[in-house]
Design a protein around this motif. Structure first.
Motif, PDB file in Angstrom:
ATOM      1  N   VAL A 295      56.289  29.618  47.388  1.00 24.35           N
ATOM      2  CA  VAL A 295      56.573  28.445  48.205  1.00 24.35           C
ATOM      3  C   VAL A 295      57.065  28.859  49.573  1.00 24.35           C
ATOM      4  CG1 VAL A 295      58.090  26.458  48.466  1.00 24.35           C
ATOM      5  CG2 VAL A 295      57.061  26.928  46.261  1.00 24.35           C
ATOM      6  N   ALA A 296      57.962  29.836  49.609  1.00 27.83           N
ATOM      7  CA  ALA A 296      58.511  30.275  50.887  1.00 27.83           C
ATOM      8  C   ALA A 296      57.423  30.843  51.772  1.00 27.83           C
ATOM      9  CB  ALA A 296      59.593  31.323  50.658  1.00 27.83           C
TER      10      ALA A 296
ATOM     11  N   PRO B 201      61.552  20.931  45.327  1.00 20.80           N
ATOM     12  CA  PRO B 201      61.737  20.335  43.995  1.00 20.80           C
ATOM     13  C   PRO B 201      60.781  20.900  42.950  1.00 20.80           C
ATOM     14  CG  PRO B 201      61.839  18.633  45.671  1.00 20.80           C
ATOM     15  CD  PRO B 201      61.412  19.886  46.375  1.00 20.80           C
ATOM     16  N   GLY B 202      59.522  21.098  43.304  1.00 18.31           N
ATOM     17  CA  GLY B 202      58.574  21.673  42.362  1.00 18.31           C
ATOM     18  C   GLY B 202      58.940  23.090  41.965  1.00 18.31           C
ATOM     19  N   ALA B 203      59.447  23.867  42.942  1.00 17.65           N
ATOM     20  CA  ALA B 203      59.854  25.239  42.640  1.00 17.65           C
ATOM     21  C   ALA B 203      61.057  25.260  41.700  1.00 17.65           C
ATOM     22  CB  ALA B 203      60.186  25.977  43.937  1.00 17.65           C
ATOM     23  N   ILE B 204      62.000  24.350  41.916  1.00 19.88           N
ATOM     24  CA  ILE B 204      63.181  24.293  41.047  1.00 19.88           C
ATOM     25  C   ILE B 204      62.775  23.898  39.629  1.00 19.88           C
ATOM     26  CG2 ILE B 204      65.332  23.046  40.617  1.00 19.88           C
ATOM     27  CD1 ILE B 204      65.713  22.871  43.639  1.00 19.88           C
ATOM     28  N   VAL B 205      61.914  22.903  39.513  1.00 19.69           N
ATOM     29  CA  VAL B 205      61.452  22.489  38.190  1.00 19.69           C
ATOM     30  C   VAL B 205      60.691  23.626  37.512  1.00 19.69           C
ATOM     31  CG1 VAL B 205      59.861  20.946  36.994  1.00 19.69           C
ATOM     32  CG2 VAL B 205      61.447  20.032  38.685  1.00 19.69           C
ATOM     33  N   SER B 206      59.934  24.391  38.295  1.00 16.76           N
ATOM     34  CA  SER B 206      59.224  25.536  37.723  1.00 16.76           C
ATOM     35  C   SER B 206      60.201  26.545  37.135  1.00 16.76           C
ATOM     36  CB  SER B 206      58.355  26.201  38.794  1.00 16.76           C
ATOM     37  OG  SER B 206      57.648  27.286  38.260  1.00 16.76           O
ATOM     38  N   LEU B 207      61.297  26.797  37.843  1.00 17.17           N
ATOM     39  CA  LEU B 207      62.322  27.698  37.322  1.00 17.17           C
ATOM     40  C   LEU B 207      62.927  27.162  36.031  1.00 17.17           C
ATOM     41  CD1 LEU B 207      64.189  28.690  40.614  1.00 17.17           C
ATOM     42  CD2 LEU B 207      63.043  30.267  39.063  1.00 17.17           C
ATOM     43  N   LEU B 208      63.236  25.861  36.018  1.00 25.93           N
ATOM     44  CA  LEU B 208      63.840  25.265  34.830  1.00 25.93           C
ATOM     45  C   LEU B 208      62.856  25.199  33.668  1.00 25.93           C
ATOM     46  CD1 LEU B 208      65.804  22.331  36.527  1.00 25.93           C
ATOM     47  CD2 LEU B 208      66.695  24.541  35.767  1.00 25.93           C
TER      48      LEU B 208
ATOM     49  N   VAL C 249      55.274  17.993  38.703  1.00 23.17           N
ATOM     50  CA  VAL C 249      54.411  18.102  37.519  1.00 23.17           C
ATOM     51  C   VAL C 249      53.554  19.364  37.607  1.00 23.17           C
ATOM     52  CG1 VAL C 249      52.516  17.014  36.260  1.00 23.17           C
ATOM     53  CG2 VAL C 249      54.401  15.619  37.121  1.00 23.17           C
ATOM     54  N   VAL C 250      52.971  19.628  38.773  1.00 20.22           N
ATOM     55  CA  VAL C 250      52.147  20.822  38.946  1.00 20.22           C
ATOM     56  C   VAL C 250      52.991  22.084  38.802  1.00 20.22           C
ATOM     57  CG1 VAL C 250      50.713  22.125  40.567  1.00 20.22           C
ATOM     58  CG2 VAL C 250      50.422  19.658  40.365  1.00 20.22           C
ATOM     59  N   GLY C 251      54.233  22.050  39.309  1.00 22.26           N
ATOM     60  CA  GLY C 251      55.112  23.206  39.172  1.00 22.26           C
ATOM     61  C   GLY C 251      55.384  23.538  37.711  1.00 22.26           C
TER      62      GLY C 251
ATOM     63  N   ALA D 225      57.709   9.744  47.213  1.00 23.96           N
ATOM     64  CA  ALA D 225      58.011   9.930  45.791  1.00 23.96           C
ATOM     65  C   ALA D 225      56.795  10.454  45.032  1.00 23.96           C
ATOM     66  CB  ALA D 225      58.492   8.615  45.186  1.00 23.96           C
ATOM     67  N   SER D 226      55.602   9.996  45.389  1.00 22.70           N
ATOM     68  CA  SER D 226      54.399  10.447  44.703  1.00 22.70           C
ATOM     69  C   SER D 226      54.120  11.915  44.981  1.00 22.70           C
ATOM     70  CB  SER D 226      53.196   9.600  45.129  1.00 22.70           C
ATOM     71  OG  SER D 226      53.282   8.296  44.600  1.00 22.70           O
ATOM     72  N   VAL D 227      54.235  12.326  46.233  1.00 22.19           N
ATOM     73  CA  VAL D 227      53.958  13.714  46.596  1.00 22.19           C
ATOM     74  C   VAL D 227      54.959  14.648  45.923  1.00 22.19           C
ATOM     75  CG1 VAL D 227      53.811  15.357  48.509  1.00 22.19           C
ATOM     76  CG2 VAL D 227      52.905  13.042  48.780  1.00 22.19           C
ATOM     77  N   ILE D 228      56.235  14.268  45.946  1.00 17.24           N
ATOM     78  CA  ILE D 228      57.250  15.104  45.302  1.00 17.24           C
ATOM     79  C   ILE D 228      57.064  15.108  43.792  1.00 17.24           C
ATOM     80  CG2 ILE D 228      59.722  15.373  44.878  1.00 17.24           C
ATOM     81  CD1 ILE D 228      60.216  14.211  47.658  1.00 17.24           C
ATOM     82  N   GLY D 229      56.852  13.923  43.210  1.00 13.21           N
ATOM     83  CA  GLY D 229      56.692  13.836  41.754  1.00 13.21           C
ATOM     84  C   GLY D 229      55.494  14.615  41.265  1.00 13.21           C
ATOM     85  N   ALA D 230      54.366  14.507  41.962  1.00 17.29           N
ATOM     86  CA  ALA D 230      53.175  15.249  41.563  1.00 17.29           C
ATOM     87  C   ALA D 230      53.404  16.749  41.700  1.00 17.29           C
ATOM     88  CB  ALA D 230      51.986  14.811  42.412  1.00 17.29           C
ATOM     89  N   GLY D 231      54.108  17.160  42.757  1.00 20.78           N
ATOM     90  CA  GLY D 231      54.411  18.582  42.920  1.00 20.78           C
ATOM     91  C   GLY D 231      55.289  19.117  41.803  1.00 20.78           C
TER      92      GLY D 231
END
Length: 355
Positions: free
Chosen positions: A341-342, A162-169, A217-219, A209-215
Motif C-alpha cells: 500500500v505504501a 483501512p484495507g491494509a489494517i483489516v488484512s493484518l487482522l 473486503v478485497v484486503g 463508504a463504498s470504496v473503503i468498504g470494498a477495499g
C-alpha cells in the motif's frame, strides 16, 4: 511508514520503508524461526538461478515498462521474445543438471501449478485494487465528474489504510481457517470475497463508504489467499523442495502484481476524457475504472475455479504438517500488503495517465 510515504513527494521513501520491513523480517527469521530438523545436502544450481533470473527480467521489464515504451515497440516485443527463449533455456537447463534449482516434475505437479496460477491472479487483484482505488480517489471531481479530489496523504490514510489494517487482522484468521478447514476452503473464501469486493467497486465507486468498504473486503480476500497458497505447496512437495516451491509461488505473486499494474495503467491511459479544459493533462474516463474493477472481479472468479476444480482431491500425505507453517505464512501476508500500500501510495502522486 505509510503516512511518510503518502505525504512525501519523494518516491524513495516507499522503498526505504520496504527495506526496513525486509530487515525486520530477516531479523525475525534469524531470531524467532526455529531451524528445520530436516537437513539436506546438495550444491547450488548457479546456472539454473542465472537463467531463471534472466527469464524473469526479460518478462517483467516489458510488462512494467510497456506503457511507456509502447506495446508494439521493438524493445517491448524483443524483451518478450527474449523471455520466451530464456524460458526454454531455463527448462532445458533444469532438466539436464544433476541437482536442479527447480524440479520440473514438482513445478508442473497439479497442486503446485494451481497454487502458482492462483498466486498470479491474487497478485493481479491486489494491485488492481491498490492502483485503481489510488488513482480513482485522486481524480478532480469538478473536472471529471467523478472522484474525490483526494491528496496522496488522504488516499493513503482514508482509502487504502483501512484495507491494509483489516488484512493484518485477517491474517491469523486465515491461518486458523487453513488449519481447521483446509487451504482449499480458505482459497475459495478468498475468491468469493475478492470477487464481491471488486463487483462492489465496479457498481458503486461514487461514495466514500463504498470504496473503503470494498477495499476492506478485497484486503481480507488477499490475506486469506496468501494463507492458503503456501499450505497447498507445503502439503504437496518433499521437505527439501519446500523452500524453492514457495519461492516460485512468491515470484508468481510478483508477476501477477506487475501484470496488474501494467493492465490498470494501460486501461486508464487508453480510455481518457475528451474536451478537457485547456492546460489540463489527459485524465482517464470513469469507464476505465469500472472496467478495471470488473477485470479484478473476473480474476478472483478464476481463483474460485482453481479452488473448486484445480485443487479437487487431496494434496498429499503431508497435509497434517502444514498447520503451523500455514498459520505463520498467513500472519506475514498482511504485513507484506501494508508495505505494498505504501509503495502504491508513493506512486499515486501523478493521476494523469495519458502519454
Amino acid at each position: 511508514g505509510l503516512l511518510t510515504s503518502g505525504s512525501d513527494a519523494d518516491y524513495r521513501s516507499a522503498f526505504w520503508m520496504a527495506t526496513v520491513f525486509a530487515v525486520l523480517a530477516l531479523l525475525a527469521v534469524v531470531l524467532l524461526v526455529p531451524a528445520t530438523r530436516h537437513k539436506t545436502g546438495g550444491r547450488t544450481d548457479v546456472l539454473g538461478a542465472l537463467t531463471l533470473g534472466a527469464t524473469l527480467l526479460l518478462l517483467l521489464l516489458p510488462i512494467s515498462q510497456g506503457h511507456e515504451w509502447g506495446w508494439t515497440s521493438g524493445r517491448t516485443l524483443g524483451s518478450f521474445a527474449g523471455a520466451a527463449v530464456m524460458t526454454v533455456v531455463w527448462v532445458f537447463t533444469e532438466l539436464k543438471v544433476r541437482e536442479p534449482l527447480v524440479d520440473m516434475r514438482m513445478f508442473v505437479h497439479r497442486p503446485v501449478l494451481m497454487a502458482n496460477l492462483a498466486g498470479v491472479l491474487v497478485g493481479f487483484g491486489m494491485f488492481a485494487n491498490f492502483l485503481g482505488v489510488s488513482y480513482l480517489v485522486q481524480m478532480p471531481g469538478a473536472v471529471t465528474g467523478y472522484g474525490f479530489d483526494a491528496s496522496i496523504l488522504r488516499a493513503s490514510v482514508e482509502f487504502l489504510l483501512p484495507g491494509a489494517i483489516v488484512s493484518l487482522l485477517a491474517s491469523p484468521v486465515g491461518g486458523q481457517l487453513v488449519r481447521h478447514r483446509g487451504p482449499r476452503t480458505a482459497l475459495g473464501l478468498a475468491a468469493g470475497l475478492g470477487a464481491l469486493g471488486f463487483a462492489w467497486l465496479a457498481l458503486d465507486h461514487a461514495h466514500t463508504a463504498s470504496v473503503i468498504g470494498a477495499g476492506v473486503v478485497v484486503g481480507a480476500a488477499v490475506s486469506f489467499g496468501y494463507a492458503a497458497m503456501p499450505a497447498v505447496i507445503m502439503a504437496s512437495v518433499p521437505h527439501h523442495q519446500s523452500g524453492i516451491a514457495n519461492g516460485i509461488n512468491s515470484i508468481s505473486r510478483s508477476t501477477g502484481s506487475a501484470i496488474g499494474s501494467a493492465v490498470v495503467t494501460t486501461i486508464l491511459a487508453s480510455q481518457t476524457l475528451e474536451h478537457l479544459p485547456a492546460g489540463v493533462p489527459p485524465l482517464p474516463a470513469e469507464s476505465g475504472f469500472t472496467l478495471t474493477f470488473w477485470i479484478g472481479a473476473a480474476a478472483f472468479a478464476l481463483v474460485a475455479v482453481i479452488a473448486r476444480v484445480g485443487l479437487r482431491g487431496g494434496h498429499g500425505p503431508r497435509a497434517e504438517e502444514t498447520d503451523g507453517r500455514a498459520t505463520a505464512s498467513a500472519e506475514t501476508a498482511g504485513t507484506a500488503e501494508t508495505a505494498g500500500v505504501a509503495g502504491v501510495a508513493g506512486k499515486g502522486k501523478e493521476p494523469a495517465l495519458g502519454g
